[in-house]
Structures are given as C-alpha cells and as structure tokens.
Scaffold this motif. Structure first.
Motif, PDB file in Angstrom:
ATOM      1  N   ALA A  33       4.628  74.241  16.173  1.00 26.13           N
ATOM      2  CA  ALA A  33       5.272  73.118  16.852  1.00 26.13           C
ATOM      3  C   ALA A  33       5.974  72.297  15.781  1.00 26.13           C
ATOM      4  CB  ALA A  33       4.246  72.264  17.589  1.00 26.13           C
ATOM      5  N   LEU A  34       7.279  72.144  15.911  1.00 23.08           N
ATOM      6  CA  LEU A  34       8.083  71.350  14.983  1.00 23.08           C
ATOM      7  C   LEU A  34       8.438  70.036  15.669  1.00 23.08           C
ATOM      8  CD1 LEU A  34       9.815  70.945  12.414  1.00 23.08           C
ATOM      9  CD2 LEU A  34      11.646  72.219  13.558  1.00 23.08           C
ATOM     10  N   ILE A  35       7.885  68.925  15.183  1.00 25.22           N
ATOM     11  CA  ILE A  35       8.132  67.611  15.784  1.00 25.22           C
ATOM     12  C   ILE A  35       9.040  66.844  14.836  1.00 25.22           C
ATOM     13  CG2 ILE A  35       7.051  65.547  16.741  1.00 25.22           C
ATOM     14  CD1 ILE A  35       4.471  67.180  17.020  1.00 25.22           C
ATOM     15  N   GLU A  36      10.304  66.776  15.188  1.00 26.63           N
ATOM     16  CA  GLU A  36      11.348  66.264  14.289  1.00 26.63           C
ATOM     17  C   GLU A  36      12.492  65.705  15.117  1.00 26.63           C
ATOM     18  OE1 GLU A  36      13.740  65.052  11.688  1.00 26.63           O
ATOM     19  OE2 GLU A  36      12.039  66.104  10.752  1.00 26.63           O
ATOM     20  N   ASP A  37      12.936  64.472  14.792  1.00 29.04           N
ATOM     21  CA  ASP A  37      13.959  63.818  15.616  1.00 29.04           C
ATOM     22  C   ASP A  37      15.383  64.068  15.129  1.00 29.04           C
ATOM     23  OD1 ASP A  37      13.541  62.215  13.316  1.00 29.04           O
ATOM     24  OD2 ASP A  37      14.413  60.487  14.347  1.00 29.04           O
ATOM     25  N   ASP A  38      15.556  64.676  13.962  1.00 29.39           N
ATOM     26  CA  ASP A  38      16.892  64.962  13.439  1.00 29.39           C
ATOM     27  C   ASP A  38      17.304  66.358  13.905  1.00 29.39           C
ATOM     28  OD1 ASP A  38      19.118  65.755  11.946  1.00 29.39           O
ATOM     29  OD2 ASP A  38      18.467  64.699  10.151  1.00 29.39           O
ATOM     30  N   PRO A  39      18.242  66.466  14.859  1.00 29.78           N
ATOM     31  CA  PRO A  39      18.590  67.787  15.415  1.00 29.78           C
ATOM     32  C   PRO A  39      19.107  68.769  14.376  1.00 29.78           C
ATOM     33  CG  PRO A  39      19.455  66.026  16.798  1.00 29.78           C
ATOM     34  CD  PRO A  39      18.965  65.378  15.534  1.00 29.78           C
TER      35      PRO A  39
ATOM     36  N   ASP B 148      10.601  64.025  19.882  1.00 28.72           N
ATOM     37  CA  ASP B 148       9.992  62.697  19.754  1.00 28.72           C
ATOM     38  C   ASP B 148       8.475  62.807  19.901  1.00 28.72           C
ATOM     39  OD1 ASP B 148       9.557  62.987  22.510  1.00 28.72           O
ATOM     40  OD2 ASP B 148      11.333  61.815  23.039  1.00 28.72           O
ATOM     41  N   ALA B 149       7.789  61.663  19.780  1.00 25.49           N
ATOM     42  CA  ALA B 149       6.326  61.659  19.812  1.00 25.49           C
ATOM     43  C   ALA B 149       5.786  62.113  21.164  1.00 25.49           C
ATOM     44  CB  ALA B 149       5.810  60.262  19.464  1.00 25.49           C
ATOM     45  N   ARG B 150       6.449  61.691  22.232  1.00 26.26           N
ATOM     46  CA  ARG B 150       5.966  62.068  23.571  1.00 26.26           C
ATOM     47  C   ARG B 150       6.020  63.568  23.766  1.00 26.26           C
ATOM     48  NH1 ARG B 150       8.525  59.928  29.345  1.00 26.26           N
ATOM     49  NH2 ARG B 150       7.093  61.095  30.698  1.00 26.26           N
TER      50      ARG B 150
ATOM     51  N   GLY C 230       8.791  59.757  10.957  1.00 27.32           N
ATOM     52  CA  GLY C 230       9.721  58.775  11.523  1.00 27.32           C
ATOM     53  C   GLY C 230      10.279  59.214  12.853  1.00 27.32           C
ATOM     54  N   LEU C 231       9.502  59.013  13.916  1.00 26.50           N
ATOM     55  CA  LEU C 231       9.937  59.422  15.254  1.00 26.50           C
ATOM     56  C   LEU C 231      10.466  58.221  16.025  1.00 26.50           C
ATOM     57  CD1 LEU C 231       6.924  61.765  16.038  1.00 26.50           C
ATOM     58  CD2 LEU C 231       9.211  62.430  15.266  1.00 26.50           C
ATOM     59  N   PRO C 232      11.425  58.429  16.937  1.00 22.78           N
ATOM     60  CA  PRO C 232      12.092  57.295  17.592  1.00 22.78           C
ATOM     61  C   PRO C 232      11.208  56.515  18.554  1.00 22.78           C
ATOM     62  CG  PRO C 232      12.829  59.375  18.541  1.00 22.78           C
ATOM     63  CD  PRO C 232      12.016  59.722  17.342  1.00 22.78           C
ATOM     64  N   ASP C 233      10.134  57.119  19.046  1.00 19.36           N
ATOM     65  CA  ASP C 233       9.315  56.439  20.048  1.00 19.36           C
ATOM     66  C   ASP C 233       7.879  56.225  19.592  1.00 19.36           C
ATOM     67  OD1 ASP C 233       8.718  59.129  20.045  1.00 19.36           O
ATOM     68  OD2 ASP C 233       8.381  59.243  22.200  1.00 19.36           O
TER      69      ASP C 233
ATOM     70  N   LEU D 133       0.332  59.615  15.918  1.00 15.56           N
ATOM     71  CA  LEU D 133       0.214  60.883  16.635  1.00 15.56           C
ATOM     72  C   LEU D 133      -0.818  61.778  15.954  1.00 15.56           C
ATOM     73  CD1 LEU D 133       1.443  62.391  19.047  1.00 15.56           C
ATOM     74  CD2 LEU D 133       3.176  63.315  17.501  1.00 15.56           C
ATOM     75  N   LEU D 134      -0.782  61.793  14.626  1.00 16.12           N
ATOM     76  CA  LEU D 134      -1.746  62.576  13.862  1.00 16.12           C
ATOM     77  C   LEU D 134      -3.162  62.036  14.055  1.00 16.12           C
ATOM     78  CD1 LEU D 134      -2.540  64.713  11.775  1.00 16.12           C
ATOM     79  CD2 LEU D 134      -1.851  63.096   9.980  1.00 16.12           C
ATOM     80  N   ARG D 135      -3.298  60.708  14.032  1.00 18.78           N
ATOM     81  CA  ARG D 135      -4.622  60.102  14.216  1.00 18.78           C
ATOM     82  C   ARG D 135      -5.206  60.462  15.590  1.00 18.78           C
ATOM     83  NH1 ARG D 135      -3.363  55.446  12.766  1.00 18.78           N
ATOM     84  NH2 ARG D 135      -4.366  55.330  10.719  1.00 18.78           N
ATOM     85  N   ALA D 136      -4.361  60.409  16.620  1.00 17.85           N
ATOM     86  CA  ALA D 136      -4.822  60.751  17.962  1.00 17.85           C
ATOM     87  C   ALA D 136      -5.232  62.219  18.033  1.00 17.85           C
ATOM     88  CB  ALA D 136      -3.725  60.456  18.983  1.00 17.85           C
ATOM     89  N   LEU D 137      -4.472  63.091  17.389  1.00 17.31           N
ATOM     90  CA  LEU D 137      -4.804  64.512  17.393  1.00 17.31           C
ATOM     91  C   LEU D 137      -6.131  64.757  16.693  1.00 17.31           C
ATOM     92  CD1 LEU D 137      -3.964  67.510  17.909  1.00 17.31           C
ATOM     93  CD2 LEU D 137      -2.923  67.464  15.627  1.00 17.31           C
ATOM     94  N   ARG D 138      -6.335  64.094  15.557  1.00 14.87           N
ATOM     95  CA  ARG D 138      -7.551  64.329  14.774  1.00 14.87           C
ATOM     96  C   ARG D 138      -8.819  63.837  15.469  1.00 14.87           C
ATOM     97  NH1 ARG D 138      -5.968  67.966  13.143  1.00 14.87           N
ATOM     98  NH2 ARG D 138      -5.114  68.506  11.103  1.00 14.87           N
ATOM     99  N   SER D 139      -8.685  63.002  16.475  1.00 13.77           N
ATOM    100  CA  SER D 139      -9.863  62.541  17.206  1.00 13.77           C
ATOM    101  C   SER D 139     -10.438  63.640  18.095  1.00 13.77           C
ATOM    102  CB  SER D 139      -9.519  61.311  18.055  1.00 13.77           C
ATOM    103  OG  SER D 139      -8.621  61.654  19.105  1.00 13.77           O
ATOM    104  N   THR D 140      -9.638  64.679  18.346  1.00 14.67           N
ATOM    105  CA  THR D 140     -10.102  65.737  19.257  1.00 14.67           C
ATOM    106  C   THR D 140      -9.878  67.148  18.739  1.00 14.67           C
ATOM    107  OG1 THR D 140      -7.947  65.770  20.396  1.00 14.67           O
ATOM    108  CG2 THR D 140      -9.642  64.287  21.277  1.00 14.67           C
ATOM    109  N   SER D 141      -9.122  67.332  17.652  1.00 13.21           N
ATOM    110  CA  SER D 141      -8.712  68.684  17.264  1.00 13.21           C
ATOM    111  C   SER D 141      -8.586  68.821  15.751  1.00 13.21           C
ATOM    112  CB  SER D 141      -7.361  69.017  17.915  1.00 13.21           C
ATOM    113  OG  SER D 141      -6.840  70.237  17.432  1.00 13.21           O
TER     114      SER D 141
END
Length: 224
Positions: free
Chosen positions: A6-12, A34-36, A55-58, A64-72
């Motif tokens: 999964a590539l999460i990146e806002d620069d097309p 974006d983050a969503r 640096g994501l726009p939303d 996002l990483l902190r939320a992921l690490r709470s479960t995965s």
C-alpha cells in the motif's frame, strides 16, 4: 506470490514514479492519495507492507501510523521530506520499521522494502506436500513419485509445487504467470510449454503419478 504494497502518498507524480518502479521490481501496489483512503487500504487485508508519506492533505501520517500500531504489526516504511533527527526518532518510536528521507533512489526504496519484508517473515518451516504418490519437499526444492526423484528445472519445480499446494484447484494461465513468473505480461504459451514438459516427466515414470489436467476454458489442476 508477489508482495502486495500500500503506497500512501499525496503527490501524484511521485506516486506514479514509485508505483511504476515497484511493479517492475516484482511488487503489486495499491495507491492511496490521502489518510482516509490510506486507512481503508491498510485495513483491507492482503497488504504485506505500507509505504507511508507523513505529509498528507487530510491528516498526519504519524497519527495514521499510531492508529495502525494500536491494532497491527503490519510493516511500515515512512517516506518523508522531514529529515531531522526528531522527525526520524518520532516515526521510529511510534512504530515505523524504517524511515527514508526524500529524495531517495527507487533502488534504495526497493532494497529497504525487501529488507523489512525479510525481517517481518517468520522463519521458514519445512513443508512436505503429498499428493497421491507425489512427494514435494519445499525446503529442499525436490520432488519424487513413489521414491523416484524428478529432475526438474526451476520453473517446472515451482509450477509443480504451486499445483501440489492446492490439489484439485484450477489455476488459470494468468494466475500461474503472476505467481510463478511474477509477470502477467508473459505469453500464456510459456505456461503451456512448462505444463507440457512437466506432464512428460510425470508420465514417463515407471509408476503411476499424479496428472496435470487441463480444464478447458479455465486452466490447470493437479489430480492424484
């Protein structure tokens, strides 16, 4: 099988460059802008590693990483223009497996991804597959029928092992190309040729052996 990223990146433009290079290097890539969309991608399942821009726009990539690490424990490589020590330490302490500062070479990104994937994999457990009289030793990469060794080329062995892992399951030519050759752009004739050679080696044994059955219009399966 090809690792799925999964590539999460806002620069097309940057995302397109990364995605193109990574796919040529043997990965499949899902891009989220974006983050969503990134959160949805990370929790979708089937992802082997995340490449995460901070640096994501939303929202913040760190959040996002902190939320992921709470479960995965899904492996994450942070890529960011923030190269200061405090930023790198924050990303690693929150749970990033690696931190890469922009600009960087695509070759380095591929090397970092492969290194993190190696570290995240459990130790290989030798598996012996048995289908009828066929015995496939996945640790030794050797196969035998009723004790008679088969002399196989690397792709022939890979084809036989894949079929033996799911006897009775039909694999299309496209699936076999993707999983064994890592490239769906190869011609289906490549599969036909390897199936033909493998069938010849199985049928040429002095003892009954499993057979590769053609399911017209669908693909191939291994029958005991």
């Amino acid at each position: 099988m090809r690792p799925h990223l999964a590539l999460i990146e806002d620069d097309p433009d940057f995302a397109l460059m990364c995605r193109t290079y990574l796919e040529r290097a043997g990965f499949t890539v899902m891009w989220a802008i974006d983050a969503r969309a990134g959160k949805a991608a990370m929790y979708e399942g089937g992802i082997d590693l995340v490449v995460l821009d901070l640096g994501l726009p939303d929202g913040s990539g760190l959040e996002l990483l902190r939320a992921l690490r709470s479960t995965s424990r899904l492996p994450v490589i942070v890529v960011s223009g923030r190269g200061g020590e405090a930023d790198r330490v924050a990303g690693l302490e929150i749970g990033a497996d690696d931190y890469l500062v922009k600009p960087f070479s695509q070759r380095e990104l591929v090397a970092r991804i492969r290194a993190v994937l190696r570290r995240s994999q459990p130790p290989d457990v030798p598996v012996v597959l048995e289908v009828g009289a066929l015995r496939v030793d996945t640790a030794a990469h050797q196969a035998a029928v009723a004790g008679i060794p088969l002399t196989l080329r690397p792709k022939e062995y890979a084809l036989l092992e894949l079929l033996a892992r799911s006897p009775g399951r039909v694999f299309s030519a496209e699936q076999l190309l993707e999983q064994i050759w890592g490239a769906s752009w190869q011609q289906p004739a490549t599969v036909v040729e390897h199936v033909y050679r493998l069938r010849g080696k199985l049928s040429g044994l002095p003892t009954p052996a499993p057979r590769i059955t053609t399911v017209r219009g669908f693909g191939y399966r291994l029958d005991p």
